[in-house]
Structures are given as structure tokens and as C-alpha cells.
Design a protein around this motif. Structure first.
Motif, PDB file in Angstrom:
ATOM      1  N   GLU A 172       0.654  -1.351   0.067  1.00 52.08           N
ATOM      2  CA  GLU A 172       0.089   0.143   0.032  1.00 52.08           C
ATOM      3  C   GLU A 172       0.905   1.390   0.202  1.00 52.08           C
ATOM      4  N   ILE A 173       1.979   1.227   0.681  1.00 52.58           N
ATOM      5  CA  ILE A 173       2.895   2.417   0.955  1.00 52.58           C
ATOM      6  C   ILE A 173       3.433   2.722  -0.458  1.00 52.58           C
ATOM      7  N   VAL A 174       3.909   1.493  -1.175  1.00 53.36           N
ATOM      8  CA  VAL A 174       4.524   1.597  -2.550  1.00 53.36           C
ATOM      9  C   VAL A 174       3.509   2.356  -3.559  1.00 53.36           C
ATOM     10  N   GLU A 175       2.348   1.692  -3.555  1.00 50.98           N
ATOM     11  CA  GLU A 175       1.281   2.307  -4.321  1.00 50.98           C
ATOM     12  C   GLU A 175       0.935   3.832  -4.172  1.00 50.98           C
ATOM     13  N   LEU A 176       0.761   3.974  -2.779  1.00 49.03           N
ATOM     14  CA  LEU A 176       0.330   5.521  -2.558  1.00 49.03           C
ATOM     15  C   LEU A 176       1.277   6.448  -2.803  1.00 49.03           C
ATOM     16  N   LYS A 177       2.669   6.107  -2.342  1.00 47.31           N
ATOM     17  CA  LYS A 177       3.721   7.253  -2.621  1.00 47.31           C
ATOM     18  C   LYS A 177       3.918   7.145  -4.344  1.00 47.31           C
ATOM     19  N   GLY A 178       3.716   6.143  -5.070  1.00 47.80           N
ATOM     20  CA  GLY A 178       3.557   6.480  -6.517  1.00 47.80           C
ATOM     21  C   GLY A 178       2.722   7.605  -6.919  1.00 47.80           C
ATOM     22  N   LEU A 179       1.459   7.501  -6.442  1.00 48.23           N
ATOM     23  CA  LEU A 179       0.500   8.253  -6.681  1.00 48.23           C
ATOM     24  C   LEU A 179       0.610   9.799  -6.304  1.00 48.23           C
ATOM     25  N   CYS A 180       1.112   9.794  -5.090  1.00 44.53           N
ATOM     26  CA  CYS A 180       1.207  11.115  -4.390  1.00 44.53           C
ATOM     27  C   CYS A 180       2.432  11.743  -5.163  1.00 44.53           C
ATOM     28  N   ASP A 181       3.480  11.108  -5.664  1.00 44.89           N
ATOM     29  CA  ASP A 181       4.615  11.679  -6.522  1.00 44.89           C
ATOM     30  C   ASP A 181       4.289  12.567  -7.845  1.00 44.89           C
ATOM     31  N   LEU A 182       3.204  11.764  -8.328  1.00 43.56           N
ATOM     32  CA  LEU A 182       2.616  12.159  -9.403  1.00 43.56           C
ATOM     33  C   LEU A 182       1.962  13.633  -9.482  1.00 43.56           C
ATOM     34  N   LEU A 183       1.533  14.006  -8.111  1.00 40.84           N
ATOM     35  CA  LEU A 183       0.641  15.336  -7.913  1.00 40.84           C
ATOM     36  C   LEU A 183       1.682  16.302  -7.621  1.00 40.84           C
ATOM     37  N   LYS A 184       3.052  16.344  -7.857  1.00 40.57           N
ATOM     38  CA  LYS A 184       3.947  17.148  -7.669  1.00 40.57           C
ATOM     39  C   LYS A 184       3.648  18.200  -6.527  1.00 40.57           C
ATOM     40  N   SER A 185       3.236  17.831  -5.297  1.00 39.60           N
ATOM     41  CA  SER A 185       3.048  18.730  -4.177  1.00 39.60           C
ATOM     42  C   SER A 185       4.075  19.684  -3.863  1.00 39.60           C
ATOM     43  N   PRO A 186       4.026  20.887  -3.674  1.00 36.19           N
ATOM     44  CA  PRO A 186       5.139  21.847  -3.220  1.00 36.19           C
ATOM     45  C   PRO A 186       5.861  21.241  -2.035  1.00 36.19           C
ATOM     46  N   VAL A 187       7.031  21.493  -1.918  1.00 30.97           N
ATOM     47  CA  VAL A 187       7.799  21.095  -0.683  1.00 30.97           C
ATOM     48  C   VAL A 187       7.963  22.504  -0.074  1.00 30.97           C
ATOM     49  N   ILE A 188       7.292  22.192   1.285  1.00 32.92           N
ATOM     50  CA  ILE A 188       7.460  23.514   2.219  1.00 32.92           C
ATOM     51  C   ILE A 188       7.959  23.082   3.863  1.00 32.92           C
ATOM     52  N   PHE A 189       8.149  24.105   4.625  1.00 30.84           N
ATOM     53  CA  PHE A 189       8.464  23.642   5.908  1.00 30.84           C
ATOM     54  C   PHE A 189       7.004  23.306   6.718  1.00 30.84           C
ATOM     55  N   ALA A 190       7.062  22.099   7.025  1.00 34.36           N
ATOM     56  CA  ALA A 190       5.644  21.606   7.661  1.00 34.36           C
ATOM     57  C   ALA A 190       5.646  21.366   9.068  1.00 34.36           C
ATOM     58  N   HIS A 191       4.443  21.568   9.614  1.00 32.31           N
ATOM     59  CA  HIS A 191       4.412  21.296  11.090  1.00 32.31           C
ATOM     60  C   HIS A 191       4.055  19.651  11.352  1.00 32.31           C
ATOM     61  N   ASN A 192       3.445  19.285  10.455  1.00 28.06           N
ATOM     62  CA  ASN A 192       3.232  17.747  10.387  1.00 28.06           C
ATOM     63  C   ASN A 192       2.508  16.993  11.400  1.00 28.06           C
ATOM     64  N   ASP A 193       2.027  17.833  12.298  1.00 28.28           N
ATOM     65  CA  ASP A 193       0.963  17.045  13.606  1.00 28.28           C
ATOM     66  C   ASP A 193      -0.008  18.434  14.081  1.00 28.28           C
ATOM     67  N   LEU A 194      -0.590  19.088  12.986  1.00 25.70           N
ATOM     68  CA  LEU A 194      -1.221  19.968  13.273  1.00 25.70           C
ATOM     69  C   LEU A 194      -2.833  19.542  14.069  1.00 25.70           C
ATOM     70  N   LEU A 195      -2.890  18.959  15.276  1.00 20.71           N
ATOM     71  CA  LEU A 195      -4.102  18.468  15.597  1.00 20.71           C
ATOM     72  C   LEU A 195      -4.707  19.611  16.435  1.00 20.71           C
ATOM     73  N   SER A 196      -5.829  19.610  17.164  1.00 20.24           N
ATOM     74  CA  SER A 196      -6.290  20.792  17.915  1.00 20.24           C
ATOM     75  C   SER A 196      -5.345  21.085  19.058  1.00 20.24           C
ATOM     76  N   GLY A 197      -5.036  20.073  19.588  1.00 18.69           N
ATOM     77  CA  GLY A 197      -4.036  20.249  20.668  1.00 18.69           C
ATOM     78  C   GLY A 197      -2.709  20.956  20.717  1.00 18.69           C
ATOM     79  N   ASN A 198      -2.317  21.174  19.326  1.00 22.19           N
ATOM     80  CA  ASN A 198      -0.980  21.690  19.082  1.00 22.19           C
ATOM     81  C   ASN A 198      -1.244  23.426  18.489  1.00 22.19           C
TER      82      ASN A 198
END
Length: 336
Positions: A172-198
Motif C-alpha cells: 500500500e505504501i509503494v502504491e500510495l507513494k507512486g500516486l502522491c509523487d505524480l501530484l507534484k505537491s510543493p515542498v514547504i516547511f511543515a508542522h506535520n502534527d497540526l492537531l487541535s491540541g497543538n
């Protein structure tokens, strides 16, 4: 996973930080064992404070009020969280944030969603020294490797753990990564854990803060936004609370053009909708694997293995929908 204890030379760190931060960072060579009970820790904290902040050296101990608080509030520059005031042998000193944390339901409120979107756009524009390589898939594979080789002392937990098909997850990871890579999402500095408590807010001053940057790194824009949307469900994983398309478009408008949200084009809204929701699948996989590891490592009383199943089940429930969405979008882009 529990955060590892970091050992550093506080003087060297403070000197380096002086080049990156406007305010002065005060160093102390002293270290404090965080496992100590408060009565035993208090005199050590007092000594450390007086050593770090020389203007406090002659103050009477009665001038200090020391108590333990829970939760991580890790500093970042550019005014997103607490101010970084000092560094010591195995930790740091930060200012107190006079604000309250949000609940999952708060994030759905349109005015707050707009504020979060605008703040997140600012956050994504921050330049941080170091590698600019996105960390998502590196971190997913690290979690996968750790999660797939665990042994539990409790036989019932071990039996439940053995029902997990890590071969399936690998594919599943291999397949998902392949699809996500095609979207060319911009690389930014990300929080990566932006839940309500943060996320914290001071309503009187109308100030919003992001806190706890334990997982922050350069990463894909779609992942940071998709992960935030997944957190609408809270730790109870009530995914009926996942934002609908209208709620997401409201967020996107204030993210893409904070000053002129109503001028965002339908084309840009659609593109970010596809990007964020496809990467939300990666969020489910990432935190599902995290839950397996926590089930073994964490001393906190929480059904982490159950959390794995809830997140991975949601990944599988949404996979067909968002894979079709992304593939249809990508096919349309090619045909234009």
C-alpha cells in the motif's frame, strides 16, 4: 514514540542561535533529570534559572513559582509559538503562552478555520536552515521497519499484533507513494502534527499559536494540510467530522490568498482539494504505524494498537475514492 533525550553543549547552541534569533538566548551548563519529583526538582530548577539569567542571581527563592506542566511546546522563530529564552544541558527555556488549546470541534468553526489557514500559509513560508528534502516517505519507511518487527510481552496483544499484514501495508505504501509523487505537491516547511491540541488561541488578543514542533520538517504541502484535516476526527477517530468539500474550499481560499480569499480560482481550489485529500491517506498510514510502535514503547495508558486499526481502516475505506479522484484529475491535466 517518546522523544529522545537530547544532549548538547548549551553555550555552542546559544551562540549559534544568536545568529538566527532576534532575542538573546541565555545558556547554562546545568542539566535536570525530568523524572525527579517536584520537591527534589525545584531547587535544581532554581539554581539553573539563576545560573542562566544573571539578573535573577540575587533574587530570593520566594520570588519563583515552579510547577510541572504537561505537553510539549517547542519553539520556532517567526512568532508562531513561545519565545526561546534559554538553553541548558538537556533542555530549553521558553516563555509562557497565555492562550488555550483548541478542541477538534473548534477547528471546524469557519472563523477559526480561516485563521488556521492563514497562519499555516505563513508557517509554510518560513525558511529553516538544513536539508530541504521532504521527509514523509523516509519517516513512513522508518516507522514501517520498526513496527513490523515488534514483540509484545502480553500474549493477547501479541496475538492481535500478528493479525496485521505488514506485507499488505508495504504494498500500500509503494502504491500510495507512486500516486502522491505524480501530484507534484510543493515542498514547504511543515508542522506535520497540526492537531487541535497543538493550536492555541488567545481570544482577547485575537492571536493564534502553533506549538509542539517535534515532527516538523520540510515536507509536502498536501501532507501537512491533509494531515490537519484528518485531525478533525480527534483521538476518538470520529471520521464523520472530516471536513466536507465546502469546508475544505473555505480553508483553501484563506490559505491560498489570505488577503483576497474570494479571488481564488476554481482551478486552484480543485487542485489543492485533490492534493490534500490524496495525501490525507498518507497521514492515516503514518499515524497508524506510529500507533503500533507506541503500543510497545509508550508508558501512557491508551489503546495505541486500537488506534492503528482505526487509522488503517479509514485509509482502506477512503483509498478507492481518493485514488479515483487523483487519477481522474491527473488524466484531465494530461488531456488539456
Amino acid at each position: 514514540m517518546g522523544a529522545e533525550v537530547k544532549i548538547w553543549n548549551p553555550v555552542e547552541v546559544a551562540e549559534q542561535a544568536s545568529h538566527d534569533y532576534v532575542s538573546k538566548i541565555h545558556p547554562s551548563q546545568l542539566a535536570i533529570d525530568p523524572s525527579l519529583e517536584l520537591p527534589h526538582m525545584t531547587p535544581l530548577v532554581l539554581n539553573m534559572c539563576k545560573d542562566m539569567f544573571k539578573a535573577w542571581a540575587d533574587l530570593d527563592d520566594s520570588c519563583f513559582d515552579i510547577e510541572k506542566i504537561s505537553g510539549g511546546i517547542t519553539n520556532l522563530s517567526a512568532g508562531f509559538g513561545a519565545k526561546w529564552l534559554g538553553i541548558f544541558g538537556n533542555g530549553m527555556v521558553q516563555s509562557f503562552i497565555n492562550a488555550q488549546t483548541l478542541s477538534p470541534s473548534d477547528m471546524r468553526e469557519p472563523k477559526l478555520a480561516a485563521k488556521i489557514a492563514k497562519q499555516l500559509k505563513r508557517f509554510h513560508n518560513v525558511e529553516i536552515p538544513g536539508s530541504k528534502e521532504p521527509q514523509l516517505w523516509n519517516d513512513v519507511w522508518k516507522f514501517f521497519e520498526k513496527a513490523s518487527v515488534l514483540k509484545f510481552d502480553d500474549s493477547e496483544i501479541q496475538k492481535t499484533y500478528e493479525t496485521i499484514s505488514f506485507k499488505e501495508i508495504h504494498d500500500e505504501i509503494v502504491e500510495l507513494k507512486g500516486l502522491c509523487d505524480l501530484l507534484k505537491s510543493p515542498v514547504i516547511f511543515a508542522h506535520n502534527d497540526l492537531l487541535s491540541g497543538n493550536i492555541m488561541i488567545n481570544h482577547e488578543e485575537d492571536k493564534l499559536y502553533f506549538i509542539d514542533y517535534e515532527y516538523a520538517s520540510y515536507n509536502y504541502r498536501g501532507y501537512d494540510i491533509g494531515n490537519h484535516f484528518a485531525e478533525y476526527a480527534g483521538f476518538d477517530c470520529d471520521f464523520d467530522l472530516y471536513p466536507n468539500i465546502n469546508e475544505q474550499y473555505h480553508f483553501f481560499r484563506h490559505y491560498l490568498q489570505p488577503e483576497r480569499p474570494h479571488e481564488v480560482s476554481e482551478k486552484d481550489l480543485e487542485a489543492l482539494y485533490v492534493e490534500a485529500n490524496t495525501f490525507s491517506l498518507a497521514s492515516h498510514v503514518f499515524w497508524a504505524l506510529w500507533g503500533v510502535i507506541q503500543a510497545k514503547m509508550s508508558p501512557i495508558e491508551f489503546d495505541y494498537l486500537g488506534y492503528f486499526f482505526l487509522r488503517y481502516k479509514e485509509y482502506k475505506r477512503q483509498k478507492e475514492k481518493y485514488f479515483l479522484l487523483a487519477r481522474t484529475y491527473l488524466t484531465g491535466c494530461k488531456n488539456k
